[in-house]
Design an enzyme around this catalytic site. Structure first.
Site, PDB file in Angstrom:
ATOM      1  N   ALA A  22       1.012  -1.125   0.106  1.00  0.00           N
ATOM      2  CA  ALA A  22       0.125  -0.003   0.035  1.00  0.00           C
ATOM      3  C   ALA A  22       0.766   1.480  -0.167  1.00  0.00           C
ATOM      4  CB  ALA A  22      -0.681   0.141   1.204  1.00  0.00           C
ATOM      5  N   TYR A 177       6.854 -14.398 -14.024  1.00  0.00           N
ATOM      6  CA  TYR A 177       5.667 -13.676 -13.525  1.00  0.00           C
ATOM      7  C   TYR A 177       4.430 -14.250 -13.875  1.00  0.00           C
ATOM      8  CZ  TYR A 177       2.747  -9.429 -13.219  1.00  0.00           C
ATOM      9  OH  TYR A 177       1.917  -8.583 -12.790  1.00  0.00           O
TER      10      TYR A 177
END
Length: 314
Positions: A22, A177
């Protein structure tokens, strides 16, 4: 679902949100919106200075409780355990866990526990954190949610549950990924099946941002370490990318909208799901393989040492 924006979010007063990653990008945008709608927000990140700056941003828009910061490095099981213990002590009830943090297309590196960095951070770290926080997430009779951020790149992923860290395969950053993002979707589906099998009301949901113009896309990948490629990535973002605030909309929708379905996947409604307001989207066939999801779950429990205590769905 039409014309859904952040302004569509109802008051979140009395609800607690934990957001990983965050300190910037989608995670910061999501945390800020939760706080702006009176939610209790737990802001997590691995860098103390960035965490402090993110707290200033979230605090400046909060209309409800004071946000809380917790240091969390998803590439370290010790850090995950410490953070989970701290969060659980501060907030015995968590309504929404937003598994947002991630790394993308990095050179081959290892986490503190020896996992390949991308699968270790993007999947195994969130698997462990979710399991450790599960006791604080209401199981029955409540609108509790685990929202995991995946990616369009899951379609390029090739999952090998017995070789998650590419010890027997040639390491390719984008393939790794894609594997980690495919794992995110398989985890979401398996948690949904096991929760429903246990009679829980917990919703396990996935979301993806499309192409969001964040540091992850222009600074954090292996191909952008080359100046020409980096410039190209920025140009592409400028043409088809959207802001972090708009890229966060599918995650916000999955976290707050009343009509969200457990096990579903939400992303942008625009061209090639690259941008636009959120809608329910499809996923690759590999992300719908139940046996792969079950095996990944078993391996993840073994590697992290975190057992959810949930039996496989029949």
């Amino acid at each position: 679902m039409g014309n859904w924006t952040a302004e569509s979010i109802a008051s979140l007063n009395g609800r607690t949100f934990v957001v990983t990653g965050a300190t910037s990008g989608l995670g910061l945008a999501s945390a800020a919106e939760f706080a702006a709608h009176a939610g209790q927000v737990v802001v997590t990140g691995r860098n103390r200075e960035k965490l402090a700056r993110a707290m200033e941003t979230v605090r400046s828009v909060a209309t409800g409780p004071e946000p809380t910061e917790v240091l969390l490095d998803l590439a370290s099981l010790d850090s995950i355990r410490d953070a989970a213990a701290q969060i659980s002590e501060l907030f015995p009830r968590i309504d929404v866990l937003l598994n947002n943090a991630g790394v993308m297309a990095t050179p081959k590196e290892a986490t503190d526990d020896g996992f390949e960095l991308q699968i270790g951070t993007n999947h195994l770290g969130h698997f462990a954190l979710t399991g450790l926080l599960l006791k604080s997430i209401p199981h029955r009779g409540a609108d509790s949610r685990v929202v995991t951020v995946a990616s369009l790149a899951h379609r390029t992923g090739r999952l090998d549950p017995d070789d998650l860290s590419f010890e027997r395969r040639r390491y390719q950053p984008w393939i790794a990924y894609g594997q980690s993002k495919l794992a995110n979707l398989l985890f979401t589906a398996e948690l949904d099946r096991r929760a429903r099998g246990a009679g829980w009301s917990l919703k396990s949901v996935a979301a993806h941002p499309g192409w969001a113009a964040t540091n992850l896309g222009s600074e954090g990948t292996s191909f952008t370490q080359h100046i020409v490629a980096k410039t190209g990535a920025r140009l592409v973002q400028a043409v088809i990318g959207q802001s972090a605030k708009n890229g966060a909309l599918p995650s916000l929708y999955a976290s707050t909208a009343e009509d969200v379905v457990s096990g579903a996947y939400y992303g942008p409604s625009g061209f090639l799901e690259s941008r636009g307001e959120p809608k329910r989207v499809g996923r690759a066939s590999a992300a719908r393989e139940t046996e792969a999801a079950r095996r990944l779950w078993e391996v993840s429990q073994e590697l992290t040492g975190v057992d959810y205590g949930l039996a496989p769905a029949e």
